[in-house]
Each structure stands twice: as structure tokens, then as C-alpha cells.
Design a protein around this motif. Sequence first.
Motif, PDB file in Angstrom:
ATOM      1  N   TYR A 125      -3.634   5.317 -10.499  1.00 57.88           N
ATOM      2  CA  TYR A 125      -2.308   5.638  -9.976  1.00 57.88           C
ATOM      3  C   TYR A 125      -2.286   5.574  -8.453  1.00 57.88           C
ATOM      4  O   TYR A 125      -3.312   5.687  -7.781  1.00 57.88           O
ATOM      5  N   PHE A 126      -1.084   5.370  -7.928  1.00 55.92           N
ATOM      6  CA  PHE A 126      -0.819   5.354  -6.493  1.00 55.92           C
ATOM      7  C   PHE A 126       0.042   6.566  -6.144  1.00 55.92           C
ATOM      8  O   PHE A 126       0.851   7.016  -6.952  1.00 55.92           O
ATOM      9  N   LEU A 127      -0.132   7.051  -4.924  1.00 54.99           N
ATOM     10  CA  LEU A 127       0.686   8.151  -4.405  1.00 54.99           C
ATOM     11  C   LEU A 127       1.205   7.775  -3.035  1.00 54.99           C
ATOM     12  O   LEU A 127       0.450   7.272  -2.197  1.00 54.99           O
ATOM     13  N   ALA A 128       2.479   8.009  -2.809  1.00 49.88           N
ATOM     14  CA  ALA A 128       3.076   7.809  -1.493  1.00 49.88           C
ATOM     15  C   ALA A 128       3.497   9.167  -0.936  1.00 49.88           C
ATOM     16  O   ALA A 128       4.141   9.963  -1.618  1.00 49.88           O
ATOM     17  N   ALA A 129       3.117   9.447   0.309  1.00 46.68           N
ATOM     18  CA  ALA A 129       3.473  10.703   0.959  1.00 46.68           C
ATOM     19  C   ALA A 129       3.962  10.413   2.374  1.00 46.68           C
ATOM     20  O   ALA A 129       3.646   9.362   2.950  1.00 46.68           O
ATOM     21  N   TRP A 138       4.190   6.908   6.824  1.00 44.67           N
ATOM     22  CA  TRP A 138       3.805   6.899   5.422  1.00 44.67           C
ATOM     23  C   TRP A 138       2.294   6.902   5.232  1.00 44.67           C
ATOM     24  O   TRP A 138       1.571   6.242   5.974  1.00 44.67           O
ATOM     25  N   VAL A 139       1.858   7.628   4.216  1.00 41.89           N
ATOM     26  CA  VAL A 139       0.463   7.609   3.763  1.00 41.89           C
ATOM     27  C   VAL A 139       0.444   7.145   2.316  1.00 41.89           C
ATOM     28  O   VAL A 139       1.165   7.701   1.471  1.00 41.89           O
ATOM     29  N   PHE A 140      -0.346   6.131   2.024  1.00 41.32           N
ATOM     30  CA  PHE A 140      -0.462   5.597   0.675  1.00 41.32           C
ATOM     31  C   PHE A 140      -1.895   5.776   0.177  1.00 41.32           C
ATOM     32  O   PHE A 140      -2.845   5.340   0.833  1.00 41.32           O
ATOM     33  N   GLN A 158       5.086  -2.137   0.459  1.00 39.70           N
ATOM     34  CA  GLN A 158       6.246  -2.692   1.166  1.00 39.70           C
ATOM     35  C   GLN A 158       7.553  -2.098   0.649  1.00 39.70           C
ATOM     36  O   GLN A 158       8.459  -1.783   1.425  1.00 39.70           O
ATOM     37  N   LYS A 159       7.646  -1.942  -0.669  1.00 40.73           N
ATOM     38  CA  LYS A 159       8.878  -1.401  -1.256  1.00 40.73           C
ATOM     39  C   LYS A 159       9.132   0.034  -0.791  1.00 40.73           C
ATOM     40  O   LYS A 159      10.232   0.371  -0.347  1.00 40.73           O
ATOM     41  N   VAL A 160       8.111   0.858  -0.890  1.00 41.11           N
ATOM     42  CA  VAL A 160       8.285   2.270  -0.567  1.00 41.11           C
ATOM     43  C   VAL A 160       8.519   2.482   0.927  1.00 41.11           C
ATOM     44  O   VAL A 160       9.352   3.301   1.331  1.00 41.11           O
TER      45      VAL A 160
END
Length: 250
Positions: A239-243, A160-162, A53-55
Motif C-alpha cells: 500500500y501507499f500513503l500520502a500525507a 507532500w510526503v509519499f 502526480q495525481k495526488v
Amino acid sequence: MTTHATHSDAATSSNASPAELAKFAAHAHHWWDPQGPLHTLHAINPLRLGWIQKVSQGLHGKTVLDIGCGGGLLSEAMAKAGAASVTGIDLAHKSIKVAQLHAMEAGLNHLHFQTVAAEDMAQQQPASFDVVTCMEMLEHVPDPLSIVKACADLVRPGGWVFLSTINQSPKAFFQAVLAAEYIMGMVPRGTHDYGKFIQPTVLAAMCRQADLDVQEFTGLTYNPLTRRYKLTPSVDVNYFLAARKPGLAA
């Protein structure tokens, strides 16, 4: 960690390991038990949702796809967070049935589940979603790049892709395998294969190969004394990645 089912209980897919599918088959009916074998996912779900939600600056009014949804923990949380529609997909019929029943009991008419491979859905519904998530799954498939490419095909320009997975590092081997599975019993033994863990630089390269722009990394850590998870700048273990997909959002 994403639960799937045995080959006889799963949709046919070239990017699905029968061994991985069989590994989690016994847990299909434990998805919504916060004290059961999948309790770790219950513990981290609020952190996953909050970060997404933040990103993405909120899910309100957005169309969302959750790849490897299992019993629907994250899918349901995103639906309750205001998404216009959420679709969860997984190759396990049993997990999908559990997710459908729980969503129906919760009265979430804008939440739907399908037994379909990500690659197949990418061909059927390209550029159809504002947000695509694939959490705790990449370390369980034979070809993670194929999944990342499917995510890129499914998300709309500007969307967004998470992703989330586990770093291939000595610290991750100790914490995610030895400690989590054999010492503390946080997840069932045999859940993870260190050889399938993915370094952040490797996952970032996969995203670039799929024409996604990497925006952010964040780590997830566990304190055995407080028994709590929290987000951290360190990506040494989980870890998480946002793209983001290049282009203007519709």
C-alpha cells in the motif's frame, strides 16, 4: 523494496541494519535491467509515479527528495515528469554510483544523488522540499518512525510526503513472502521479513506523531494470470500513503 549495500559499502547510520544492507548488495548493478532481480520495481514504477502526480497535482516546477532511491528508478521518472529538481539519497555507494551514471547518460542535469542518511539530511536541509518520497524502504530499516520523522522535517509546510510499505497481515505474508519469494520467484528469497511489515493504522500513527496529516491510502495488487500490477482500494498487502505537512505552501 529498496536496495542497499553491505556495511563496508554504506554510509554509517544508526538506522541501518547490516543484515538488510548485505541482503541487497549483490543487486546494485542490476537496477536498470527490467528483466533482472529488481524487475518488480520496473513494473510498478509507472503506477508509483502516476499516483504521486495525481495526488500532488503534478510535479512540474517542484523540488523533490527521494529517500532510499537505490539505483534511481523513481527519482529519474520524477525528474522526467517535470520536477524542477530531484535529489535521490541512499546509504549504498554502489547504487548511488549506478544512479549517477544513468542520470548522466540521460542528460538530466536537474537530478542529483547523495550517499547520506535521511536523518542526517533532515538536520542539514530542513523544510527544503515540496515533495518527499520514501517507497519500499520502511520495512527494511530498524526504526521506521525515525524515517517518517525525517520526511516530515525535510518537507516544506503544505508539501507532500509519499510512503509505501507492506501490511502486516496473513494475506501479505502469503503474497509478499511465500508466493512472491518462494513460489513465483518474483523477488529474491529473503527479501522481506514479515516481522518488519507495518499495518496501515500503525503507519498512520507514525505520521501523526511526526505532525503529518494523512490524506490518502491506496493499495497495489498483482494479478498472476495477466502478470500486471494495478492500484486498488484494498491495502491488505502492498500500500501507499500520502500525507501533508500542515501549513501554507510557499
